[in-house]
Design a protein around this motif. Structure first.
Motif, PDB file in Angstrom:
ATOM      1  N   PHE A  43       0.830  -1.211   0.000  1.00  0.00           N
ATOM      2  CA  PHE A  43       0.000   0.000   0.000  1.00  0.00           C
ATOM      3  C   PHE A  43       0.866   1.264   0.000  1.00  0.00           C
ATOM      4  O   PHE A  43       0.527   2.261   0.651  1.00  0.00           O
ATOM      5  CB  PHE A  43      -0.945   0.018   1.202  1.00  0.00           C
ATOM      6  N   PHE A  44       1.980   1.241  -0.714  1.00  0.00           N
ATOM      7  CA  PHE A  44       2.983   2.298  -0.636  1.00  0.00           C
ATOM      8  C   PHE A  44       2.400   3.686  -0.882  1.00  0.00           C
ATOM      9  O   PHE A  44       2.693   4.632  -0.139  1.00  0.00           O
ATOM     10  CB  PHE A  44       4.102   2.012  -1.640  1.00  0.00           C
ATOM     11  N   ASP A  45       1.574   3.815  -1.924  1.00  0.00           N
ATOM     12  CA  ASP A  45       1.053   5.147  -2.272  1.00  0.00           C
ATOM     13  C   ASP A  45       0.080   5.681  -1.243  1.00  0.00           C
ATOM     14  O   ASP A  45      -0.153   6.897  -1.173  1.00  0.00           O
ATOM     15  CB  ASP A  45       0.373   5.102  -3.649  1.00  0.00           C
ATOM     16  N   TRP A  46      -0.501   4.787  -0.449  1.00  0.00           N
ATOM     17  CA  TRP A  46      -1.409   5.214   0.615  1.00  0.00           C
ATOM     18  C   TRP A  46      -0.672   5.367   1.949  1.00  0.00           C
ATOM     19  O   TRP A  46      -1.025   6.223   2.757  1.00  0.00           O
ATOM     20  CB  TRP A  46      -2.544   4.191   0.787  1.00  0.00           C
ATOM     21  N   ARG A  47       0.324   4.536   2.171  1.00  0.00           N
ATOM     22  CA  ARG A  47       1.031   4.541   3.464  1.00  0.00           C
ATOM     23  C   ARG A  47       1.942   5.748   3.638  1.00  0.00           C
ATOM     24  O   ARG A  47       2.207   6.166   4.769  1.00  0.00           O
ATOM     25  CB  ARG A  47       1.864   3.268   3.615  1.00  0.00           C
ATOM     26  N   TYR A  48       2.436   6.288   2.520  1.00  0.00           N
ATOM     27  CA  TYR A  48       3.450   7.340   2.623  1.00  0.00           C
ATOM     28  C   TYR A  48       3.043   8.609   1.883  1.00  0.00           C
ATOM     29  O   TYR A  48       2.401   8.562   0.830  1.00  0.00           O
ATOM     30  CB  TYR A  48       4.781   6.834   2.070  1.00  0.00           C
ATOM     31  N   LEU A  49       3.434   9.742   2.442  1.00  0.00           N
ATOM     32  CA  LEU A  49       3.257  11.032   1.796  1.00  0.00           C
ATOM     33  C   LEU A  49       4.356  11.232   0.760  1.00  0.00           C
ATOM     34  O   LEU A  49       5.339  10.482   0.723  1.00  0.00           O
ATOM     35  CB  LEU A  49       3.314  12.145   2.844  1.00  0.00           C
ATOM     36  N   SER A  50       4.224  12.246  -0.085  1.00  0.00           N
ATOM     37  CA  SER A  50       5.242  12.513  -1.104  1.00  0.00           C
ATOM     38  C   SER A  50       6.602  12.826  -0.476  1.00  0.00           C
ATOM     39  O   SER A  50       7.648  12.638  -1.098  1.00  0.00           O
ATOM     40  CB  SER A  50       4.796  13.675  -2.001  1.00  0.00           C
ATOM     41  N   SER A  51       6.596  13.263   0.771  1.00  0.00           N
ATOM     42  CA  SER A  51       7.836  13.552   1.486  1.00  0.00           C
ATOM     43  C   SER A  51       8.553  12.281   1.952  1.00  0.00           C
ATOM     44  O   SER A  51       9.695  12.338   2.399  1.00  0.00           O
ATOM     45  CB  SER A  51       7.545  14.420   2.710  1.00  0.00           C
ATOM     46  N   GLY A  52       7.853  11.153   1.864  1.00  0.00           N
ATOM     47  CA  GLY A  52       8.406   9.899   2.357  1.00  0.00           C
ATOM     48  C   GLY A  52       7.993   9.572   3.779  1.00  0.00           C
ATOM     49  O   GLY A  52       8.269   8.477   4.274  1.00  0.00           O
ATOM     50  N   GLU A  53       7.350  10.509   4.440  1.00  0.00           N
ATOM     51  CA  GLU A  53       6.874  10.287   5.801  1.00  0.00           C
ATOM     52  C   GLU A  53       5.591   9.450   5.791  1.00  0.00           C
ATOM     53  O   GLU A  53       4.807   9.517   4.834  1.00  0.00           O
ATOM     54  CB  GLU A  53       6.595  11.623   6.491  1.00  0.00           C
ATOM     55  N   PRO A  54       5.358   8.659   6.841  1.00  0.00           N
ATOM     56  CA  PRO A  54       4.104   7.897   6.911  1.00  0.00           C
ATOM     57  C   PRO A  54       2.885   8.821   6.883  1.00  0.00           C
ATOM     58  O   PRO A  54       2.889   9.873   7.518  1.00  0.00           O
ATOM     59  CB  PRO A  54       4.212   7.175   8.257  1.00  0.00           C
ATOM     60  N   ASN A  55       1.881   8.406   6.146  1.00  0.00           N
ATOM     61  CA  ASN A  55       0.641   9.172   6.058  1.00  0.00           C
ATOM     62  C   ASN A  55      -0.194   8.910   7.314  1.00  0.00           C
ATOM     63  O   ASN A  55      -0.670   7.791   7.516  1.00  0.00           O
ATOM     64  CB  ASN A  55      -0.132   8.746   4.809  1.00  0.00           C
ATOM     65  N   PRO A  56      -0.379   9.914   8.162  1.00  0.00           N
ATOM     66  CA  PRO A  56      -1.095   9.679   9.425  1.00  0.00           C
ATOM     67  C   PRO A  56      -2.569   9.344   9.228  1.00  0.00           C
ATOM     68  O   PRO A  56      -3.216   8.847  10.155  1.00  0.00           O
ATOM     69  CB  PRO A  56      -0.933  11.014  10.177  1.00  0.00           C
ATOM     70  N   ASP A  57      -3.104   9.608   8.028  1.00  0.00           N
ATOM     71  CA  ASP A  57      -4.515   9.340   7.767  1.00  0.00           C
ATOM     72  C   ASP A  57      -4.774   7.946   7.207  1.00  0.00           C
ATOM     73  O   ASP A  57      -5.939   7.560   7.036  1.00  0.00           O
ATOM     74  CB  ASP A  57      -5.071  10.377   6.785  1.00  0.00           C
ATOM     75  N   PHE A  58      -3.701   7.200   6.904  1.00  0.00           N
ATOM     76  CA  PHE A  58      -3.910   5.871   6.342  1.00  0.00           C
ATOM     77  C   PHE A  58      -4.119   4.858   7.461  1.00  0.00           C
ATOM     78  O   PHE A  58      -3.412   4.854   8.469  1.00  0.00           O
ATOM     79  CB  PHE A  58      -2.726   5.455   5.468  1.00  0.00           C
ATOM     80  N   GLU A  59      -5.087   3.983   7.249  1.00  0.00           N
ATOM     81  CA  GLU A  59      -5.536   3.065   8.294  1.00  0.00           C
ATOM     82  C   GLU A  59      -4.414   2.203   8.882  1.00  0.00           C
ATOM     83  O   GLU A  59      -4.351   1.999  10.093  1.00  0.00           O
ATOM     84  CB  GLU A  59      -6.639   2.138   7.735  1.00  0.00           C
ATOM     85  N   LEU A  60      -3.543   1.674   8.045  1.00  0.00           N
ATOM     86  CA  LEU A  60      -2.508   0.781   8.556  1.00  0.00           C
ATOM     87  C   LEU A  60      -1.422   1.500   9.349  1.00  0.00           C
ATOM     88  O   LEU A  60      -0.622   0.859  10.031  1.00  0.00           O
ATOM     89  CB  LEU A  60      -1.864  -0.007   7.409  1.00  0.00           C
ATOM     90  N   ASN A  61      -1.409   2.831   9.272  1.00  0.00           N
ATOM     91  CA  ASN A  61      -0.431   3.595  10.044  1.00  0.00           C
ATOM     92  C   ASN A  61      -0.935   3.946  11.438  1.00  0.00           C
ATOM     93  O   ASN A  61      -0.172   4.487  12.252  1.00  0.00           O
ATOM     94  CB  ASN A  61      -0.037   4.873   9.298  1.00  0.00           C
ATOM     95  N   ALA A  62      -2.193   3.650  11.711  1.00  0.00           N
ATOM     96  CA  ALA A  62      -2.742   3.925  13.036  1.00  0.00           C
ATOM     97  C   ALA A  62      -2.055   3.047  14.074  1.00  0.00           C
ATOM     98  O   ALA A  62      -1.685   1.898  13.799  1.00  0.00           O
ATOM     99  CB  ALA A  62      -4.248   3.673  13.051  1.00  0.00           C
ATOM    100  N   GLU A  63      -1.872   3.577  15.261  1.00  0.00           N
ATOM    101  CA  GLU A  63      -1.207   2.814  16.326  1.00  0.00           C
ATOM    102  C   GLU A  63      -1.924   1.499  16.599  1.00  0.00           C
ATOM    103  O   GLU A  63      -1.309   0.469  16.843  1.00  0.00           O
ATOM    104  CB  GLU A  63      -1.151   3.655  17.603  1.00  0.00           C
ATOM    105  N   ARG A  64      -3.236   1.540  16.497  1.00  0.00           N
ATOM    106  CA  ARG A  64      -4.042   0.366  16.781  1.00  0.00           C
ATOM    107  C   ARG A  64      -3.795  -0.775  15.784  1.00  0.00           C
ATOM    108  O   ARG A  64      -3.987  -1.945  16.093  1.00  0.00           O
ATOM    109  CB  ARG A  64      -5.512   0.769  16.748  1.00  0.00           C
ATOM    110  N   ALA A  65      -3.352  -0.407  14.582  1.00  0.00           N
ATOM    111  CA  ALA A  65      -3.150  -1.397  13.533  1.00  0.00           C
ATOM    112  C   ALA A  65      -1.742  -1.976  13.516  1.00  0.00           C
ATOM    113  O   ALA A  65      -1.461  -2.908  12.747  1.00  0.00           O
ATOM    114  CB  ALA A  65      -3.462  -0.782  12.172  1.00  0.00           C
ATOM    115  N   GLN A  66      -0.864  -1.470  14.344  1.00  0.00           N
ATOM    116  CA  GLN A  66       0.517  -1.954  14.339  1.00  0.00           C
ATOM    117  C   GLN A  66       0.577  -3.405  14.816  1.00  0.00           C
ATOM    118  O   GLN A  66      -0.024  -3.761  15.819  1.00  0.00           O
ATOM    119  CB  GLN A  66       1.399  -1.060  15.212  1.00  0.00           C
ATOM    120  N   GLY A  67       1.291  -4.215  14.068  1.00  0.00           N
ATOM    121  CA  GLY A  67       1.398  -5.627  14.400  1.00  0.00           C
ATOM    122  C   GLY A  67       0.213  -6.455  13.966  1.00  0.00           C
ATOM    123  O   GLY A  67       0.121  -7.641  14.314  1.00  0.00           O
ATOM    124  N   ALA A  68      -0.690  -5.868  13.182  1.00  0.00           N
ATOM    125  CA  ALA A  68      -1.876  -6.604  12.735  1.00  0.00           C
ATOM    126  C   ALA A  68      -1.479  -7.743  11.799  1.00  0.00           C
ATOM    127  O   ALA A  68      -0.596  -7.597  10.955  1.00  0.00           O
ATOM    128  CB  ALA A  68      -2.849  -5.662  12.027  1.00  0.00           C
TER     129      ALA A  68
END
Length: 201
Positions: A43-68
């Motif tokens: 999900f690269f285009d959704w997980r990361y912003l153009s700056s290369g930083e994680p997209n905070p609005d993408f579901e898999l980047n939520a803290e709750r989803a870590q290790g899913a």
């Protein structure tokens, strides 16, 4: 391939329909010849912003989803091109199960061939699970393949169907090659008879 009998894991929710394989693993990352190493590009285009930083609005980047290790997706998951890399990326990221109301056929079959269990549940059941998950009623699911049931950590049980042959393959950790190798002795005996026949005639 690792056998799949029962799996308990944290869930990540992806409420997007028609997620295609180019979103699961974009084409620029298909240059690897190994099956591993694709998880970082999932999900690269959704997980990361153009700056290369994680997209905070993408579901898999939520803290709750870590290790899913279980993805609760939506309808027509895995549509688009037939690239097997999509399943490799999901598996390499850590997903053992993808739950959705429907899957694209080729993606669905590729899951079984790579040790990932695709579970089909009715749309209304999926939506109820998604709503209760979003309301923080539960976080994890136990997937019992042998008994064909999902159980959330707040006690909701959801039965599911699975093709008996595909179930056998997963329970025993068999891919197509592994299935063939079960008949190794028969194959060797046939080849020996064939060689004798060729030498005789």
């Amino acid at each position: 391939m690792e056998p799949f009998v029962k799996h308990e894991g944290r869930v990540a929710l992806l409420s997007r329909v028609n997620v295609d394989t180019d979103q699961i693993i974009p084409k620029q990352f298909l240059k690897r010849i190994e099956r591993d190493g694709f998880g970082e590009f999932l999900f690269f285009d959704w997980r990361y912003l153009s700056s290369g930083e994680p997209n905070p609005d993408f579901e898999l980047n939520a803290e709750r989803a870590q290790g899913a290790s279980i993805l609760l997706a939506d309808a027509n998951f895995g549509c688009g091109s037939s690239r097997e890399h999509a399943v490799w990326a999901l598996s390499d990221y850590g997903f053992r199960v993808v739950i959705a109301p429907s899957f694209a056929d080729i993606f669905f079959n590729n899951c079984f061939k790579n040790g990932v269990l695709p579970v089909v549940i009715p749309q209304d059941v999926r939506d109820e699970l998604a709503a209760s998950y979003a309301a923080q009623a539960w976080d994890a699911i136990t997937v019992d393949l042998e008994n064909q049931v999902l159980v959330t950590d707040h006690g909701i049980s959801v039965p599911f169907d699975v093709d008996p042959h595909k179930k056998h393959m997963l329970l025993n950790g068999l891919d197509d090659i592994g299935l063939t190798l079960q008949f190794d002795e028969d194959i060797s005996a046939y080849e020996a008879r064939r060689q004798v026949y060729q030498l005789t005639y």
